[in-house]
Write an enzyme that holds these catalytic residues in place. Structure first.
Site, PDB file in Angstrom:
ATOM      1  N   CYS A   1     -48.022  -5.420 -46.299  1.00  0.00           N
ATOM      2  CA  CYS A   1     -48.718  -6.619 -45.808  1.00  0.00           C
ATOM      3  C   CYS A   1     -50.080  -6.305 -45.200  1.00  0.00           C
ATOM      4  O   CYS A   1     -51.075  -6.945 -45.526  1.00  0.00           O
ATOM      5  CB  CYS A   1     -47.840  -7.403 -44.852  1.00  0.00           C
ATOM      6  SG  CYS A   1     -47.367  -6.524 -43.343  1.00  0.00           S
TER       7      CYS A   1
ATOM      8  N   HIS B   1     -45.567  -8.474 -39.261  1.00  0.00           N
ATOM      9  CA  HIS B   1     -45.911  -8.960 -40.598  1.00  0.00           C
ATOM     10  C   HIS B   1     -47.173  -9.815 -40.500  1.00  0.00           C
ATOM     11  O   HIS B   1     -47.377 -10.525 -39.520  1.00  0.00           O
ATOM     12  CB  HIS B   1     -44.754  -9.785 -41.181  1.00  0.00           C
ATOM     13  CG  HIS B   1     -44.919 -10.088 -42.631  1.00  0.00           C
ATOM     14  ND1 HIS B   1     -44.823  -9.132 -43.606  1.00  0.00           N
ATOM     15  CD2 HIS B   1     -45.211 -11.248 -43.267  1.00  0.00           C
ATOM     16  CE1 HIS B   1     -45.016  -9.693 -44.797  1.00  0.00           C
ATOM     17  NE2 HIS B   1     -45.264 -10.978 -44.612  1.00  0.00           N
TER      18      HIS B   1
ATOM     19  N   HIS C   1     -49.194 -12.788 -48.794  1.00  0.00           N
ATOM     20  CA  HIS C   1     -48.691 -11.636 -48.037  1.00  0.00           C
ATOM     21  C   HIS C   1     -47.877 -10.756 -48.965  1.00  0.00           C
ATOM     22  O   HIS C   1     -47.567 -11.141 -50.097  1.00  0.00           O
ATOM     23  CB  HIS C   1     -47.827 -12.118 -46.863  1.00  0.00           C
ATOM     24  CG  HIS C   1     -46.622 -12.894 -47.292  1.00  0.00           C
ATOM     25  ND1 HIS C   1     -45.341 -12.417 -47.167  1.00  0.00           N
ATOM     26  CD2 HIS C   1     -46.501 -14.125 -47.872  1.00  0.00           C
ATOM     27  CE1 HIS C   1     -44.492 -13.330 -47.632  1.00  0.00           C
ATOM     28  NE2 HIS C   1     -45.171 -14.362 -48.067  1.00  0.00           N
TER      29      HIS C   1
END
Length: 168
Positions: free
Chosen positions: A71, A124, A140
């Site tokens: 990510c 994340h 992502h």
């Protein structure tokens, strides 16, 4: 005396009656102005288009190429291709840039999530690709499905959302 009381009662009654206003005097309910969508900067558009080139690339921890991507690697690579120096890790990305309220996010902003159970620690990150009437989409690198586009309104991402930051 009776006439005086009668006159007083009539005056009180008439003065307490509320007359109705005609249409021109009525107060109109204020309708909130619809927010005009701020145009996406050319730089943000270009960064998003570059990131979308990695759609479908498998997840690879530490990856920054078409062979595999994580990510923060997606952010690092996409912004780096436009000569914007970014931190390499999600942890470092989460403390740089300017904090933005989710209602104010724009295309090109970063959104951060805490995906570990019972944790609010950011792990994340994604790039906002589209904002449509409050519905936020972001690209992502998912550990299970690789580079993909998701929406914050999806249950998983909604509950994992922590913050948004602006770099552009």
């Amino acid at each position: 005396m009776k006439k005086l009381y009668l006159l007083l009662i009539i005056l009180v009654t008439l003065s307490s009656c509320k007359s109705t206003k005609n249409k021109s005097q009525r107060s109109t309910k204020k309708i909130p102005k619809t927010e005009t969508k701020k145009p996406i900067s050319k730089e943000a558009t270009s960064i998003i288009a570059y990131a979308k080139r990695f759609k479908g690339v498998k997840y690879k921890y530490g990856g920054t190429s078409k062979k595999g991507m994580d990510c923060s690697g997606l952010i690092y690579t996409s912004f780096g291709a436009h000569d914007i120096s970014m931190p390499r890790t999600t942890k470092d990305l989460a403390v740089k840039g300017n904090w933005v309220d989710l209602k104010q996010v724009q295309e090109g902003d970063l959104v951060f999530f805490a995906t570990k159970k019972n944790s609010r620690k950011v792990n994340h990150v994604g790039i906002v690709t589209e904002v449509n009437k409050g519905d936020v989409s972001f690209i992502h690198a998912s550990t299970s499905r690789g580079v993909m586009i998701s929406k914050i309104s999806e249950r998983y991402w909604y509950f994992a959302y922590v913050q948004a930051r602006r770099y552009l």
